[in-house]
Design an enzyme around this catalytic site. Sequence first.
Site, PDB file in Angstrom:
ATOM      1  N   HIS A 157       0.822  -1.226   0.000  1.00 37.15           N
ATOM      2  CA  HIS A 157       0.000   0.000   0.000  1.00 37.15           C
ATOM      3  C   HIS A 157       0.848   1.265   0.000  1.00 37.15           C
ATOM      4  O   HIS A 157       0.343   2.342  -0.292  1.00 37.15           O
ATOM      5  CB  HIS A 157      -0.938  -0.015   1.214  1.00 37.15           C
ATOM      6  CG  HIS A 157      -2.008  -1.060   1.105  1.00 37.15           C
ATOM      7  ND1 HIS A 157      -3.308  -0.778   0.760  1.00 37.15           N
ATOM      8  CD2 HIS A 157      -1.954  -2.410   1.239  1.00 37.15           C
ATOM      9  CE1 HIS A 157      -4.016  -1.887   0.706  1.00 37.15           C
ATOM     10  NE2 HIS A 157      -3.214  -2.908   1.006  1.00 37.15           N
ATOM     11  N   ASP A 364       3.291   9.428  -0.832  1.00 36.45           N
ATOM     12  CA  ASP A 364       2.185   8.583  -0.379  1.00 36.45           C
ATOM     13  C   ASP A 364       1.919   7.510  -1.420  1.00 36.45           C
ATOM     14  O   ASP A 364       1.971   7.800  -2.624  1.00 36.45           O
ATOM     15  CB  ASP A 364       0.924   9.438  -0.188  1.00 36.45           C
ATOM     16  CG  ASP A 364       0.106   8.985   1.006  1.00 36.45           C
ATOM     17  OD1 ASP A 364       0.165   7.785   1.337  1.00 36.45           O
ATOM     18  OD2 ASP A 364      -0.586   9.829   1.606  1.00 36.45           O
TER      19      ASP A 364
HETATM   20  O1  F6P Z   1      -0.296   1.723   3.777  1.00 33.03           O
HETATM   21  C1  F6P Z   1      -0.179   2.416   4.901  1.00 33.03           C
HETATM   22  C2  F6P Z   1      -0.990   1.910   6.055  1.00 33.03           C
HETATM   23  O2  F6P Z   1      -0.953   0.519   6.216  1.00 33.03           O
HETATM   24  C3  F6P Z   1      -2.424   2.423   5.939  1.00 33.03           C
HETATM   25  O3  F6P Z   1      -3.368   1.471   6.093  1.00 33.03           O
HETATM   26  C4  F6P Z   1      -2.553   3.358   7.062  1.00 33.03           C
HETATM   27  O4  F6P Z   1      -2.494   4.654   6.558  1.00 33.03           O
HETATM   28  C5  F6P Z   1      -1.384   3.136   7.955  1.00 33.03           C
HETATM   29  O5  F6P Z   1      -0.424   2.461   7.218  1.00 33.03           O
HETATM   30  C6  F6P Z   1      -1.789   2.454   9.214  1.00 33.03           C
HETATM   31  O6  F6P Z   1      -0.796   2.555  10.093  1.00 33.03           O
HETATM   32  P1  F6P Z   1      -0.952   2.109  11.605  1.00 33.03           P
HETATM   33  O7  F6P Z   1      -1.663   0.800  11.575  1.00 33.03           O
HETATM   34  O8  F6P Z   1       0.443   2.008  12.092  1.00 33.03           O
HETATM   35  O9  F6P Z   1      -1.747   3.184  12.259  1.00 33.03           O
END
Ligand code: F6P
Length: 483
Positions: A157, A364
């Site tokens: 992602h 991003d």
């Molecule tokens: O791809 C990035 C990601 O996995 C998104 O789902 C989200 O923005 C973030 O990282 C979630 O991060 P955390 O679970 O550490 O809050």
Amino acid sequence: MNLVVVSNRVARIKPNEPMTGGLAAALLPVVEKSGAIWVGSSGRVRDGAQKEPFPRIEALGNGALAMVDLPADCYGGYYEGFANSALWPALHSRPDLIRVAAEDYSSYRSVNAFMARALLRFRKPDSAFWIQDYHFLALGAELRELGVREPIGFFLHTPWPERGVVLGVPNHRDLIGAMLAYDLIGFQTEEDCDNFIAYLETEMRLPVQNGVVVSRYGASRLAVFPIGIDVEGFTQHAARAAAHPDVTRLRQSLHGAKLAIGVDRIDYSKGLVNRIDAFDHLFTRRPELKRCISLLQIATPSRGTIEAYGRLQNQLARMVTDVNGRHGEVDWTPIRYLSKGFSQTMLAGFYRVAQVGVVTPLHDGMNLVAKEYVAAQNPSDPGVLVLSKFAGAANELDAALLVNPHDIDAVARAIATAVAMPLPERSLRWNAMMKKLRGGTIQKWSTDFVAALEEAHSARNQRVDYHIPAVRPLYSMGAGRMP
Ligand code: F6P
């Protein structure tokens, strides 16, 4: 096919509980409709020797959600350590922020191995595993090690950076070698995929032909699948939420002034410092815009125990106080800063009230807030999206006002342009963006990925027999100690 989707974070399933993270929100409709089982972290930890790893399995539409307590002894080294203090900064091209302890990689691999063992409970003869994101780069290799022969795909992602940045990640060769156990590796953009290929070819001397690389595991396909949103679902959400009392209060509180909105986790990749600087610059250069527009910045605290995040939280709070102190009036606040999460429904309503969406990350993978902002607009009076060139979403949403988030003056000018944009131009841009969103929904994303996974898996079987490495991958078991 029995689809098993795996991610670190899963959706909060109580309807109005805040849902942190684009990935969790995006996967929810996929699981609900496809009938997949979604396995992820419960957010709790317990002794790794625990016999029953799933304290909760719940229905989720046609599918199910299984939440596992991860092992306490290696959780810190896995989540705060290797995933978020080595991989995250590297993946977002900030190698200067990489901080790792010696045992972090071992903890990361141990949690990947733990999750692989936990997934066996959901394995059926027609299973396919779809692993999500940078927390589980090595999960496919661990599943293969346990004898899993079924299709295993992976989707990243985040961005994938240039080769030189990857070299800053400890154990990068071992880790990326393990990724080749996947039948299919999906990226958000061509640039990410190209960067990954450049690493394989230069660093590992593995040629990639027509998007296929052959390693000791067999053939893996590399491809691009830009993630989308549930466009119709989100549009309906926004239309309904417009009448919610909190949304009405927000609208009334503006007294006819315009609203710009930003919604982000507090993360250095999101460009929040530059964004506040841009509003400061706007009100300094164009004082006539004071009272005409304010920014509602929703900034959800995240990963606060990591030094870089704690520092940023303090810096942002200071900056907002300073800008409001200098530009504010007794009855007007330039920046409304809310440091908490909101439900998807409330966010949809807020997006619809805002005439300007400000999505200005420094880097991003995709940024689903940009897509959600567009989908939430009122078709007869749509707002304007100001979008960073460095968000994956900029490839599709090129009818937004695209900006370089490092150029503070340019961001300020784009906001001023957005505020003044006449309805015909707003409609033209919005319709063009909606067309793109409708052509690349989350439903299409998941269907395309799963179809490509099946194809890659059967191509792999025709090409080469599974060849599990004779030597067990380093760090794949154990409780967080280097072997
Ligand atoms: O791809 C990035 C990601 O996995 C998104 O789902 C989200 O923005 C973030 O990282 C979630 O991060 P955390 O679970 O550490 O809050």
